[in-house]
Motif scaffolding. Structure first.
Motif, PDB file in Angstrom:
ATOM      1  N   UNK A 152      43.823  46.085  38.837  1.00 32.06           N
ATOM      2  CA  UNK A 152      43.315  47.392  38.417  1.00 32.06           C
ATOM      3  C   UNK A 152      41.860  47.322  37.960  1.00 32.06           C
ATOM      4  N   UNK A 153      41.494  46.287  37.222  1.00 27.00           N
ATOM      5  CA  UNK A 153      40.102  46.166  36.776  1.00 27.00           C
ATOM      6  C   UNK A 153      39.155  46.038  37.970  1.00 27.00           C
ATOM      7  N   UNK A 154      39.523  45.229  38.956  1.00 25.48           N
ATOM      8  CA  UNK A 154      38.682  45.070  40.162  1.00 25.48           C
ATOM      9  C   UNK A 154      38.589  46.381  40.936  1.00 25.48           C
ATOM     10  N   UNK A 155      39.692  47.101  40.989  1.00 20.22           N
ATOM     11  CA  UNK A 155      39.732  48.393  41.674  1.00 20.22           C
ATOM     12  C   UNK A 155      38.740  49.359  41.023  1.00 20.22           C
TER      13      UNK A 155
ATOM     14  N   UNK B  70      52.899  47.920  46.798  1.00 20.69           N
ATOM     15  CA  UNK B  70      51.820  47.272  46.064  1.00 20.69           C
ATOM     16  C   UNK B  70      52.361  46.530  44.843  1.00 20.69           C
ATOM     17  N   UNK B  71      51.623  45.513  44.467  1.00 27.01           N
ATOM     18  CA  UNK B  71      51.838  44.838  43.199  1.00 27.01           C
ATOM     19  C   UNK B  71      50.523  44.977  42.441  1.00 27.01           C
ATOM     20  N   UNK B  72      50.591  45.603  41.275  1.00 26.89           N
ATOM     21  CA  UNK B  72      49.401  45.925  40.499  1.00 26.89           C
ATOM     22  C   UNK B  72      49.348  45.053  39.248  1.00 26.89           C
ATOM     23  N   UNK B  73      48.242  44.350  39.087  1.00 28.00           N
ATOM     24  CA  UNK B  73      47.962  43.610  37.865  1.00 28.00           C
ATOM     25  C   UNK B  73      47.115  44.522  36.992  1.00 28.00           C
ATOM     26  N   UNK B  74      47.640  44.895  35.833  1.00 26.55           N
ATOM     27  CA  UNK B  74      46.919  45.820  34.962  1.00 26.55           C
ATOM     28  C   UNK B  74      46.087  45.060  33.940  1.00 26.55           C
ATOM     29  N   UNK B  75      45.120  45.728  33.362  1.00 22.06           N
ATOM     30  CA  UNK B  75      44.408  45.168  32.226  1.00 22.06           C
ATOM     31  C   UNK B  75      45.361  45.116  31.043  1.00 22.06           C
TER      32      UNK B  75
END
Length: 173
Positions: free
Chosen positions: A32-35, A73-78
């Motif tokens: 998410x941060x990169x997005x 999708x697999x989302x890595x969140x902050x």
């Protein structure tokens, strides 16, 4: 259609585990941060500095909702994402939430090595770093513990450890 949201404190291994797990499950990995950084052409640190935390959290909220409509999708969140607005509730409804739980001691060990890349940790080391993490976790645990899966990610020193975590999570999902 599958959506998985990895949550947890910085240094918990969300990106490391997320990339490998997404590959195994045939999902697209999104940090998410990169997005956000690609969308706004600024680092998260720059957005914080330019706009302030409140405005950044609104950007984060909007981008989470956008990603929350993507399929497979697999989302890595902050680390702070679950703690603002109704983000945790949203993620729980939109997909499967997985909290990578790690102790204060282990997080301090991991973050001591990379604190130069994390502005919020600047000037903190040793006991000050541990206290900062402990205080943050105390505030965030109530949100993190709402995850559908709470997974002990303490042992993540080697590639084998990461592979074992991914194997176990793959079976759980």
């Amino acid at each position: 259609m599958k959506r998985i949201f990895l949550i947890g404190y910085m240094g918990a291994g969300k990106t490391t585990v997320g990339k490998e797990l997404a590959g195994r499950l045939g999902l697209t990995f999104i940090d998410l941060d990169c997005y956000i950084e690609k969308r706004y052409h600024k680092t998260v640190g720059q957005l914080f500095a330019d706009k302030g935390e409140a405005a950044f959290r609104e950007i984060e909220w909007n981008m989470l909702r956008e990603i929350g409509t993507f399929e497979n999708v697999l989302v890595s969140t902050g680390g702070g994402v679950p703690c603002f607005f109704d983000n945790m509730e949203f993620m729980c409804k939109a997909g499967t939430t997985v909290y990578l739980k790690v102790s204060v001691e282990e997080l301090a060990n991991r973050l001591e090595v990379c604190k130069g890349t994390r502005p919020v940790l600047k000037g903190r080391s040793g006991d000050k770093l541990k206290q900062f993490i402990a205080d943050s976790l105390e505030k965030r645990t109530g949100f993190y513990s709402q995850a559908e899966i709470i997974f002990d990610a303490e042992q993540m020193l080697t590639e084998t450890d990461v592979s074992n975590i991914v194997n176990t999570l793959e079976k759980m999902l």
